[in-house]
Structure formats: structure tokens, C-alpha cells
Design a protein around this motif. Sequence first.
Motif, PDB file in Angstrom:
ATOM      1  N   PHE A 142      -8.142   1.060   0.707  1.00 58.50           N
ATOM      2  CA  PHE A 142      -7.200   1.592  -0.272  1.00 58.50           C
ATOM      3  C   PHE A 142      -5.961   2.018   0.492  1.00 58.50           C
ATOM      4  O   PHE A 142      -6.062   2.662   1.541  1.00 58.50           O
ATOM      5  CB  PHE A 142      -7.818   2.786  -0.997  1.00 58.50           C
ATOM      6  CG  PHE A 142      -6.874   3.469  -1.930  1.00 58.50           C
ATOM      7  CD1 PHE A 142      -6.728   3.019  -3.230  1.00 58.50           C
ATOM      8  CD2 PHE A 142      -6.121   4.547  -1.505  1.00 58.50           C
ATOM      9  CE1 PHE A 142      -5.840   3.647  -4.096  1.00 58.50           C
ATOM     10  CE2 PHE A 142      -5.237   5.175  -2.359  1.00 58.50           C
ATOM     11  CZ  PHE A 142      -5.095   4.720  -3.661  1.00 58.50           C
ATOM     12  N   GLU A 143      -4.782   1.658  -0.028  1.00 56.52           N
ATOM     13  CA  GLU A 143      -3.532   2.033   0.616  1.00 56.52           C
ATOM     14  C   GLU A 143      -2.604   2.605  -0.433  1.00 56.52           C
ATOM     15  O   GLU A 143      -2.529   2.099  -1.556  1.00 56.52           O
ATOM     16  CB  GLU A 143      -2.872   0.818   1.265  1.00 56.52           C
ATOM     17  CG  GLU A 143      -1.662   1.142   2.127  1.00 56.52           C
ATOM     18  CD  GLU A 143      -0.353   1.265   1.356  1.00 56.52           C
ATOM     19  OE1 GLU A 143       0.580   1.884   1.899  1.00 56.52           O
ATOM     20  OE2 GLU A 143      -0.259   0.776   0.218  1.00 56.52           O
ATOM     21  N   ALA A 144      -1.924   3.684  -0.075  1.00 57.55           N
ATOM     22  CA  ALA A 144      -0.867   4.240  -0.917  1.00 57.55           C
ATOM     23  C   ALA A 144       0.227   4.746   0.004  1.00 57.55           C
ATOM     24  O   ALA A 144      -0.015   5.054   1.181  1.00 57.55           O
ATOM     25  CB  ALA A 144      -1.395   5.360  -1.803  1.00 57.55           C
ATOM     26  N   ASP A 145       1.427   4.808  -0.544  1.00 54.66           N
ATOM     27  CA  ASP A 145       2.560   5.238   0.270  1.00 54.66           C
ATOM     28  C   ASP A 145       3.628   5.839  -0.618  1.00 54.66           C
ATOM     29  O   ASP A 145       3.563   5.763  -1.841  1.00 54.66           O
ATOM     30  CB  ASP A 145       3.128   4.071   1.077  1.00 54.66           C
ATOM     31  CG  ASP A 145       3.458   2.873   0.204  1.00 54.66           C
ATOM     32  OD1 ASP A 145       4.255   3.011  -0.741  1.00 54.66           O
ATOM     33  OD2 ASP A 145       2.913   1.786   0.464  1.00 54.66           O
ATOM     34  N   ASP A 146       4.583   6.422   0.025  1.00 51.81           N
ATOM     35  CA  ASP A 146       5.755   6.937  -0.661  1.00 51.81           C
ATOM     36  C   ASP A 146       6.901   6.889   0.329  1.00 51.81           C
ATOM     37  O   ASP A 146       6.692   7.016   1.544  1.00 51.81           O
ATOM     38  CB  ASP A 146       5.515   8.373  -1.143  1.00 51.81           C
ATOM     39  CG  ASP A 146       6.552   8.830  -2.155  1.00 51.81           C
ATOM     40  OD1 ASP A 146       7.260   7.977  -2.745  1.00 51.81           O
ATOM     41  OD2 ASP A 146       6.659  10.041  -2.367  1.00 51.81           O
ATOM     42  N   LEU A 147       8.107   6.677  -0.183  1.00 56.58           N
ATOM     43  CA  LEU A 147       9.257   6.624   0.704  1.00 56.58           C
ATOM     44  C   LEU A 147      10.493   7.140  -0.001  1.00 56.58           C
ATOM     45  O   LEU A 147      10.569   7.151  -1.228  1.00 56.58           O
ATOM     46  CB  LEU A 147       9.488   5.201   1.210  1.00 56.58           C
ATOM     47  CG  LEU A 147       9.818   4.157   0.151  1.00 56.58           C
ATOM     48  CD1 LEU A 147      11.250   3.693   0.313  1.00 56.58           C
ATOM     49  CD2 LEU A 147       8.866   2.986   0.306  1.00 56.58           C
TER      50      LEU A 147
END
Length: 131
Positions: A56-61
Motif C-alpha cells: 500500500f502506498e500513499a503520499d502527499d505533496l
Amino acid sequence: MALLHDVPVGRVAWADDDGRVTVLPVNHLVDGDSIVFGTAEGGKLEAVRAGRPLTFEADDLEPALETAWSVLVTGTAEIITDAAEARRVRALSPRPWPHSPTSFLIRLVPRSVTGRRIPLRPGGVHWADGG
């Protein structure tokens, strides 16, 4: 794991027997030390039933601030079959996306959690002269 609470969508990835990797978006919830997401019949559910490891991958930028983070959670997944547990999780869970049937709840139990954070630049935000 704390960063994952604040983003509504992540991606689930797995490899099939031929090594082909599939990556699909899911809305999710962090429940204790695990990630929970819903799915219908299809590739994600087949991967879980086959016992394939999931990532599972999540990100924010924030491009203007040149800051970002990304978290990878890899582990084994299981279908939540206990009715009381499913009701409890559904009460916490974000609504599925429109036109997306969610018949099964999947719990991803982490074997590893890794990530990367790109902090704000020292000295504040750098603005390039676009001339």
C-alpha cells in the motif's frame, strides 16, 4: 503510519505469477496498526485469496513549498469475515467511491513500513524568477 490518517486515497500493488505488477487506487482507513480498504470481485481480491504480498502506498505533496512525503506498507492481507468486525470497520470507513461496489473489506497487516519525507528547504520557500 500516522501520515496515512490524513490522506483519503492510496494505492494497492501486487505482482502476479508472471511478475506483472498491478497498482490500483483505493480509499482506505488506518485501523490500529493496519490498513483497511474495500473491494469487489477482481484482481485485488484474487491477490488476497492467493496469499500474495500487497504493498500500500500513499503520499502527499505541496509543490509550491517543495515538500512531500510517501509511505509504503508491505504485508499480508486478509478478508474481514467476522460480521461484528466488518460492521465496526464500515462505521469508521470512508464511503466507497460512487459506482464502486464494495462487497469485501480487506485488512493489510504490515510486515514493513517505510517512507520518505522531503522537508521544507532551510531558509523557507524558494521562489524561482519565472521572468
